[in-house]
Each structure stands twice: as structure tokens, then as C-alpha cells.
Design a protein around this motif. Structure first.
Motif, short mmCIF file in Angstrom:
data_model
loop_
_atom_site.label_atom_id
_atom_site.label_comp_id
_atom_site.label_asym_id
_atom_site.label_seq_id
_atom_site.Cartn_x
_atom_site.Cartn_y
_atom_site.Cartn_z
N GLU A 69 0.82 -1.25 -0.14
CA GLU A 69 0.12 -0.01 -0.11
C GLU A 69 0.98 1.22 -0.06
O GLU A 69 0.74 2.43 -0.95
N LEU B 245 2.66 1.63 -3.47
CA LEU B 245 2.13 2.34 -4.33
C LEU B 245 2.01 3.92 -4.41
O LEU B 245 2.19 4.43 -5.45
N ASP B 246 1.85 4.53 -3.40
CA ASP B 246 2.11 5.96 -3.17
C ASP B 246 3.52 6.32 -3.51
O ASP B 246 3.44 7.37 -4.49
N GLY C 160 4.05 5.87 -7.22
CA GLY C 160 3.23 6.77 -8.04
C GLY C 160 3.91 8.06 -8.07
O GLY C 160 4.03 8.61 -8.91
N HIS C 161 4.39 8.64 -6.79
CA HIS C 161 5.22 9.71 -6.87
C HIS C 161 6.17 9.99 -7.68
O HIS C 161 6.20 10.89 -8.13
N GLU D 148 4.93 10.08 -11.35
CA GLU D 148 4.31 11.28 -11.71
C GLU D 148 5.22 12.34 -11.95
O GLU D 148 5.26 13.17 -12.82
N GLY D 149 6.26 12.32 -10.78
CA GLY D 149 7.39 13.37 -10.88
C GLY D 149 7.96 13.41 -11.84
O GLY D 149 8.26 14.57 -12.63
N TYR E 85 -5.18 12.22 -6.76
CA TYR E 85 -4.30 11.04 -7.01
C TYR E 85 -3.15 11.60 -5.97
O TYR E 85 -2.78 12.88 -5.83
N TYR F 132 0.15 12.19 -5.89
CA TYR F 132 1.27 13.10 -6.31
C TYR F 132 0.54 14.60 -6.47
O TYR F 132 1.04 15.27 -6.16
N THR G 244 -9.11 4.81 -0.93
CA THR G 244 -8.46 4.74 -2.07
C THR G 244 -8.99 3.90 -3.02
O THR G 244 -9.62 2.76 -2.73
N LEU H 223 -7.76 2.36 -7.24
CA LEU H 223 -6.69 2.47 -8.47
C LEU H 223 -7.46 2.71 -9.56
O LEU H 223 -8.62 2.24 -9.78
N ARG I 197 -3.05 4.93 -11.15
CA ARG I 197 -2.76 6.25 -10.09
C ARG I 197 -3.65 5.80 -9.02
O ARG I 197 -4.89 5.22 -9.05
N LYS I 198 -3.12 5.88 -7.88
CA LYS I 198 -3.83 5.64 -6.46
C LYS I 198 -4.85 6.91 -6.19
O LYS I 198 -4.16 7.91 -5.76
N TYR J 120 -7.11 9.28 -3.87
CA TYR J 120 -7.90 9.26 -2.47
C TYR J 120 -9.01 9.98 -2.54
O TYR J 120 -9.48 10.94 -3.24
#
Lengths: 199, 90
Positions: free
Chosen positions: A28, A31-32, A35-36, A39-40, B13, B15, B47, B49, B58-59, B61
């Protein structure tokens, strides 16, 4: 510590420091962070820049762990869970060591004292009860040791009273111990709020 | 709390949410995820996906009903608090 500069290093370091959590929990969290990074990178930032802005993976892992472990202790009250929560809380820094261990030891001391006192009163009552019982049955059994053989009825009721008082105190300290647990959890949460700044 | 306030407007999401917050506050981007994690454990957010057009899913929220209530409670507490402080500052 050497500074982490790539996505791979960062995630590796994070994983290493999260290893005590459940697999699902780690996934979990990953995933964050994955993803960060994706995307970044898409928005044109470098891996190094992203690592920098995220901050030390060790710190992140600690914050994650404290959150999860305190939550766990709240639902499942066992000695292991609370100790784990305390340890995790302490992991956040020396500053917290003082603020967590201090009150914890203080309260624990009070609790142990209370328990010892109630046990002592209970046993004192129990012993004097048997002594008075024995002196009632055979008046000259203890007269050579205990000089109170004459007032043994009084002694007997006093001792029953003492035993009952000790018992009540034991029950009382059990409740205190329960509150103690709740307060510690609340305190840890407050601590977290102060450190992480939830609200 | 600020996170909940942002999420009440729409779903974000990770980011995106982090960028949104760090625009307004000086906060390390990394610390927002532990925060989200805890909000999720508290059941204030959930959350899911969702595939994105480019790259991995993307996750997202999303605020739960409990989260909405928490935010409403906080708003009330906060404005009460501000009122009191303002009375003194006048």
C-alpha cells in the motif's frame, strides 16, 4: 548516512525500514511512493530532486510505522502491542524518548506501587484473619507469640475488613491499569500529532 | 485536516495532492504520505486505483462519510477557536 539519489535506492531503503510491517501494508505504501516517482518524472523532475523533496526514507518509514502500530495497539490491547507502539514512538527521536519514557515510567511506578500496597493489605488481612481464627479455636496457641489473644473477635473482624479492603484496592488498580493503557495510547497519538502535525 | 479540506472539493491522486499541499505550505513532500496512510487507517479517506492514460495506474484518494463529518466538526471547532482568539486580539 549516504544520501539517496535514485528512485531505486530510495524505494529499497524505504522497504528495508518498513520490513516489520505486514506485506499488504508495505505494498500500500509503495503504491504511493512509486506513483510519486512516476508522476514526478513525467512532469520533468529528476530522480534526485524527487528524493530530496520526499525527505529521508528512514524518517518516512518511522512515521508510517508509528501510525500503523499505534492503531494496532488501540484495537488489540496486548502487552506486546503497547510495547511495540512505545518503541516505535521512541524511534521518532531522542526528544520523544524523554517525553514518552518519562510519563510512562512515572505512571508505571504509581501503578506498581498501588498494586503492591493492595496486595500487602490483602495478605495482612488474610494472615491476621487466620491468626485470629486460630486463637479463637485454641486460645493458647499463639499467646506466647501474639499478645492480642484476648481481643480476637475484634481482630478477626478487623482482618476481614482488611482483606476486603485489599481486594477492593486490587480491583481498583485493575481499573487504573486499564485507564493507564488508554491514556498511554491517547498520549502516543497526541505525540504523533505533534510530530507529524495531523491537523 | 488540510488534506481533508482539499479532498472535499474533488478526488486526488497522491502526487497531485502532494503538489497541491506543498504549493500552500512548507512541508516535506514525503511526510504527506504517512499522513494519508493514517487518515486511511482512521477511515477518513478511502483509496482506489484507476488507470491513467500514460504510465501505471494512479492511486486516488477519496473522502469518506466519516471524513466529511470529521471535517465538519473541525470547521466548527476551528471557527469557535478563531472567534475566541479574535476577541482577545481586538
Amino acid at each position: 548516512m549516504e544520501k539517496v539519489k535514485t528512485k531505486q535506492e530510495y524505494l529499497k531503503e524505504l522497504k528495508k525500514n518498513l520490513s516489520s510491517l505486514d506485506k499488504g501494508e508495505i505494498d500500500e505504501i509503495f503504491l504511493d511512493y512509486e506513483g510519486h516517482f512516476s508522476e514526478g518524472l513525467k512532469s520533468g523532475r529528476s530522480e534526485e530532486d524527487l528524493c530530496d523533496s520526499l525527505g529521508d526514507p528512514k524518517t518516512i518509514a518511522k512515521q508510517m510505522k508509528v501510525g500503523v502500530i499505534v492503531k494496532k495497539a488501540e484495537f488489540d490491547r496486548s502487552a506486546t502491542n503497547i510495547i511495540r507502539a512505545l518503541l516505535a514512538g521512541m524511534g521518532l527521536g531522542f526528544f520523544n524518548l524523554v517525553f514518552i519514557i518519562g510519563p510512562f515510567l512515572g505512571l508505571l511506578g504509581v501503578l506498581v506501587g498501588l498494586l503492591a500496597a493492595s496486595l500487602a493489605i490483602f495478605f495482612a488481612g488474610l494472615i491476621s484473619f487466620f491468626v485470629s481464627l486460630a486463637t479463637l479455636i485454641s486460645p493458647d496457641l499463639f499467646t506466647s507469640y501474639v499478645g492480642v489473644a484476648s481481643g480476637s473477635w475484634t481482630l478477626m473482624f478487623t482482618s476481614i475488613g482488611l482483606a476486603a479492603l485489599g481486594n477492593l484496592m486490587l480491583i481498583g488498580s485493575w481499573y487504573v491499569a486499564k485507564w493507564f493503557y488508554i491514556i498511554i495510547i491517547k498520549y502516543l497519538k497526541l505525540n504523533l500529532k505533534v510530530i507529524i502535525g495531523k491537523k | 485536516m488540510c488534506v481533508l479540506a482539499l479532498l472535499v472539493k474533488r478526488e486526488f491522486y497522491g502526487y497531485e495532492l502532494v503538489q497541491e499541499i506543498s504549493k500552500k505550505m512548507a512541508i516535506s513532500e514525503g511526510t504527506i504520505y504517512p499522513l494519508l496512510n493514517r487518515l486511511k487507517h482512521d477511515k477518513f479517506v478511502s483509496t482506489y486505483l484507476q488507470e491513467s492514460t500514460d504510465g501505471p495506474p494512479r492511486k486516488y484518494y477519496k473522502l469518506t462519510d466519516a471524513g466529511k463529518k470529521q471535517l465538519a466538526d473541525f470547521k466548527q471547532d476551528w471557527s469557535g477557536f478563531v472567534d475566541i482568539i479574535n476577541k482577545f486580539l481586538k
